[in-house]
Design a protein around this motif. Structure first.
Motif, PDB file in Angstrom:
ATOM      1  N   PHE A  18       1.144  -1.430   0.009  1.00 11.12           N
ATOM      2  CA  PHE A  18      -0.146  -0.037  -0.526  1.00 11.12           C
ATOM      3  C   PHE A  18       1.177   1.492  -0.049  1.00 11.12           C
ATOM      4  CE2 PHE A  18      -2.903  -3.075   1.788  1.00 11.12           C
ATOM      5  CZ  PHE A  18      -3.378  -3.650   0.904  1.00 11.12           C
ATOM      6  N   HIS A  19       2.051   0.863   0.452  1.00  5.78           N
ATOM      7  CA  HIS A  19       2.927   2.123   0.132  1.00  5.78           C
ATOM      8  C   HIS A  19       3.971   2.306  -1.113  1.00  5.78           C
ATOM      9  CE1 HIS A  19       6.935   4.285   0.790  1.00  5.78           C
ATOM     10  NE2 HIS A  19       6.775   5.074   1.519  1.00  5.78           N
ATOM     11  N   TRP A  20       3.627   1.306  -1.174  1.00  3.58           N
ATOM     12  CA  TRP A  20       4.259   2.093  -3.251  1.00  3.58           C
ATOM     13  C   TRP A  20       3.087   1.958  -3.956  1.00  3.58           C
ATOM     14  CZ3 TRP A  20       8.867   3.146  -4.059  1.00  3.58           C
ATOM     15  CH2 TRP A  20      10.290   2.472  -3.612  1.00  3.58           C
ATOM     16  N   LEU A  21       2.074   1.704  -3.470  1.00 10.67           N
ATOM     17  CA  LEU A  21       0.690   2.303  -4.261  1.00 10.67           C
ATOM     18  C   LEU A  21       0.991   3.680  -4.457  1.00 10.67           C
ATOM     19  CD1 LEU A  21      -1.671  -1.252  -3.827  1.00 10.67           C
ATOM     20  CD2 LEU A  21      -0.440  -0.483  -6.230  1.00 10.67           C
ATOM     21  N   LEU A  22       0.245   3.877  -3.128  1.00 10.91           N
ATOM     22  CA  LEU A  22       0.635   5.310  -2.790  1.00 10.91           C
ATOM     23  C   LEU A  22       1.384   6.326  -2.954  1.00 10.91           C
ATOM     24  CD1 LEU A  22      -1.076   6.252   0.671  1.00 10.91           C
ATOM     25  CD2 LEU A  22      -2.083   7.009  -1.579  1.00 10.91           C
ATOM     26  N   TYR A  23       2.118   5.583  -2.614  1.00 12.65           N
ATOM     27  CA  TYR A  23       3.796   6.612  -3.521  1.00 12.65           C
ATOM     28  C   TYR A  23       3.525   6.764  -4.987  1.00 12.65           C
ATOM     29  CZ  TYR A  23       8.487   7.727  -3.596  1.00 12.65           C
ATOM     30  OH  TYR A  23       9.853   8.169  -3.596  1.00 12.65           O
ATOM     31  N   LEU A  24       3.064   5.957  -5.508  1.00  6.20           N
ATOM     32  CA  LEU A  24       3.656   5.649  -7.064  1.00  6.20           C
ATOM     33  C   LEU A  24       1.905   7.129  -7.495  1.00  6.20           C
ATOM     34  CD1 LEU A  24       3.969   2.657  -7.928  1.00  6.20           C
ATOM     35  CD2 LEU A  24       5.392   4.369  -8.539  1.00  6.20           C
ATOM     36  N   LEU A  25       0.861   7.206  -6.158  1.00 10.56           N
ATOM     37  CA  LEU A  25      -0.614   7.705  -6.569  1.00 10.56           C
ATOM     38  C   LEU A  25       0.052   9.470  -6.874  1.00 10.56           C
ATOM     39  CD1 LEU A  25      -3.456   7.668  -7.281  1.00 10.56           C
ATOM     40  CD2 LEU A  25      -3.562   7.394  -4.754  1.00 10.56           C
ATOM     41  N   PHE A  26       0.674   9.636  -5.492  1.00 16.06           N
ATOM     42  CA  PHE A  26       1.197  10.630  -5.308  1.00 16.06           C
ATOM     43  C   PHE A  26       2.265  11.520  -6.801  1.00 16.06           C
ATOM     44  CE2 PHE A  26       0.692  10.088  -0.381  1.00 16.06           C
ATOM     45  CZ  PHE A  26      -0.809  10.461  -0.990  1.00 16.06           C
ATOM     46  N   TYR A  27       2.939  10.444  -6.594  1.00 12.70           N
ATOM     47  CA  TYR A  27       4.154  10.692  -8.040  1.00 12.70           C
ATOM     48  C   TYR A  27       2.826  10.785  -9.256  1.00 12.70           C
ATOM     49  CZ  TYR A  27       7.662  10.647 -11.129  1.00 12.70           C
ATOM     50  OH  TYR A  27       9.016  10.633 -12.257  1.00 12.70           O
ATOM     51  N   GLY A  28       2.732  10.649  -9.513  1.00 13.84           N
ATOM     52  CA  GLY A  28       1.890  10.110 -11.229  1.00 13.84           C
ATOM     53  C   GLY A  28       0.280  11.302 -10.711  1.00 13.84           C
ATOM     54  N   ILE A  29       0.196  12.332  -9.613  1.00 12.56           N
ATOM     55  CA  ILE A  29      -0.583  13.403 -10.134  1.00 12.56           C
ATOM     56  C   ILE A  29       0.266  14.542 -10.160  1.00 12.56           C
ATOM     57  CG2 ILE A  29      -2.030  14.464  -7.884  1.00 12.56           C
ATOM     58  CD1 ILE A  29      -3.185  11.863  -6.796  1.00 12.56           C
ATOM     59  N   ALA A  30       1.171  14.286  -9.224  1.00 17.35           N
ATOM     60  CA  ALA A  30       1.991  15.838  -9.607  1.00 17.35           C
ATOM     61  C   ALA A  30       2.932  15.920 -11.213  1.00 17.35           C
ATOM     62  CB  ALA A  30       3.353  15.628  -8.270  1.00 17.35           C
ATOM     63  N   ARG A  31       3.495  14.187 -11.532  1.00 16.29           N
ATOM     64  CA  ARG A  31       3.673  14.164 -13.096  1.00 16.29           C
ATOM     65  C   ARG A  31       2.403  14.754 -14.114  1.00 16.29           C
ATOM     66  NH1 ARG A  31       8.740  13.401 -14.792  1.00 16.29           N
ATOM     67  NH2 ARG A  31       7.804  13.625 -16.523  1.00 16.29           N
ATOM     68  N   LEU A  32       1.501  14.654 -13.531  1.00 11.38           N
ATOM     69  CA  LEU A  32       0.134  15.148 -14.695  1.00 11.38           C
ATOM     70  C   LEU A  32      -0.829  16.239 -14.150  1.00 11.38           C
ATOM     71  CD1 LEU A  32      -2.485  11.698 -13.809  1.00 11.38           C
ATOM     72  CD2 LEU A  32      -1.584  12.397 -15.851  1.00 11.38           C
ATOM     73  N   LYS A  33      -0.283  17.026 -13.558  1.00 11.91           N
ATOM     74  CA  LYS A  33      -0.496  18.465 -13.463  1.00 11.91           C
ATOM     75  C   LYS A  33       0.807  19.247 -13.418  1.00 11.91           C
ATOM     76  CE  LYS A  33      -2.968  18.095  -8.454  1.00 11.91           C
ATOM     77  NZ  LYS A  33      -2.897  18.753  -7.295  1.00 11.91           N
ATOM     78  N   GLY A  34       2.023  18.432 -14.362  1.00 13.25           N
ATOM     79  CA  GLY A  34       2.864  19.221 -15.733  1.00 13.25           C
ATOM     80  C   GLY A  34       4.255  19.772 -14.362  1.00 13.25           C
ATOM     81  N   LYS A  35       4.401  18.771 -13.239  1.00 11.74           N
ATOM     82  CA  LYS A  35       5.703  19.097 -12.550  1.00 11.74           C
ATOM     83  C   LYS A  35       6.860  17.936 -12.862  1.00 11.74           C
ATOM     84  CE  LYS A  35       3.820  19.862  -7.604  1.00 11.74           C
ATOM     85  NZ  LYS A  35       2.905  21.431  -8.302  1.00 11.74           N
ATOM     86  N   ASP A  36       7.655  18.247 -13.147  1.00  8.87           N
ATOM     87  CA  ASP A  36       9.245  17.764 -13.658  1.00  8.87           C
ATOM     88  C   ASP A  36       8.891  16.164 -12.763  1.00  8.87           C
ATOM     89  OD1 ASP A  36      11.372  18.596 -11.679  1.00  8.87           O
ATOM     90  OD2 ASP A  36      11.550  20.472 -13.410  1.00  8.87           O
ATOM     91  N   HIS A  37      10.248  15.409 -13.211  1.00 12.52           N
ATOM     92  CA  HIS A  37      10.382  14.321 -12.549  1.00 12.52           C
ATOM     93  C   HIS A  37      11.118  15.034 -10.894  1.00 12.52           C
ATOM     94  CE1 HIS A  37      12.308  10.394 -10.398  1.00 12.52           C
ATOM     95  NE2 HIS A  37      13.551  11.490 -10.201  1.00 12.52           N
TER      96      HIS A  37
END
Length: 109
Positions: A55-74
Motif C-alpha cells: 500500500f505504501h508503494w501504491l500510494l507513493y506511485l499515486l502521489f508521484y503520478g498526480i504531481a506529474r499529471l499536474k506538469g511537475k518535472d521528475h
C-alpha cells in the motif's frame, strides 16, 4: 525490526544514494552522508511497514503520478511526495524513528 543494509558500488537508478525496499536498505558506498541516507531510508522502511509494504508503494506511485499529471518535472514530483517530505524533514534526527508516531507522513499531505 531493523532492515538489512546493503552497500552498492553504483548509485541506485543512476542518481540516488539510497533506496528502501521491503526489509532491505540499499545505499551507495560512495555517499558522503551515509548515516543520514540510512536514516532517511529507515524512515521509509517504517512507512512501508505500517502500510504493509504494497500500500505504501501504491500510494507513493499515486502521489508521484498526480504531481506529474499536474506538469511537475521528475524531481519536483519526487519532492512533493509526502513520504519523501517526512524522510527529508527528519533524516538528520537519528532518534526520530525511536519516537516516530504511526502514519506521521500524513501531516505532510
Amino acid at each position: 525490526m531493523i532492515p538489512f543494509q546493503i552497500a552498492t558500488n553504483k548509485k541506485l537508478f543512476g542518481q540516488y544514494d539510497g533506496f528502501s525496499f521491503f526489509v532491505f536498505i540499499f545505499y551507495w558506498k560512495g555517499c558522503k552522508q551515509k548515516d543520514e541516507i540510512i536514516n532517511h531510508e529507515l524512515i521509509h522502511f517504517y512507512q512501508q511497514l505500517e502500510m504493509l509494504f504494497i500500500f505504501h508503494w501504491l500510494l507513493y506511485l499515486l502521489f508521484y503520478g498526480i504531481a506529474r499529471l499536474k506538469g511537475k518535472d521528475h524531481m519536483t514530483a519526487y519532492y512533493t511526495i509526502p513520504f519523501e517530505k517526512e524522510a527529508y524533514a527528519f533524516e538528520k534526527d537519528m532518534q526520530y524513528t525511536m519516537h516516530r508516531k504511526f502514519f506521521a507522513w500524513l501531516r505532510f499531505v
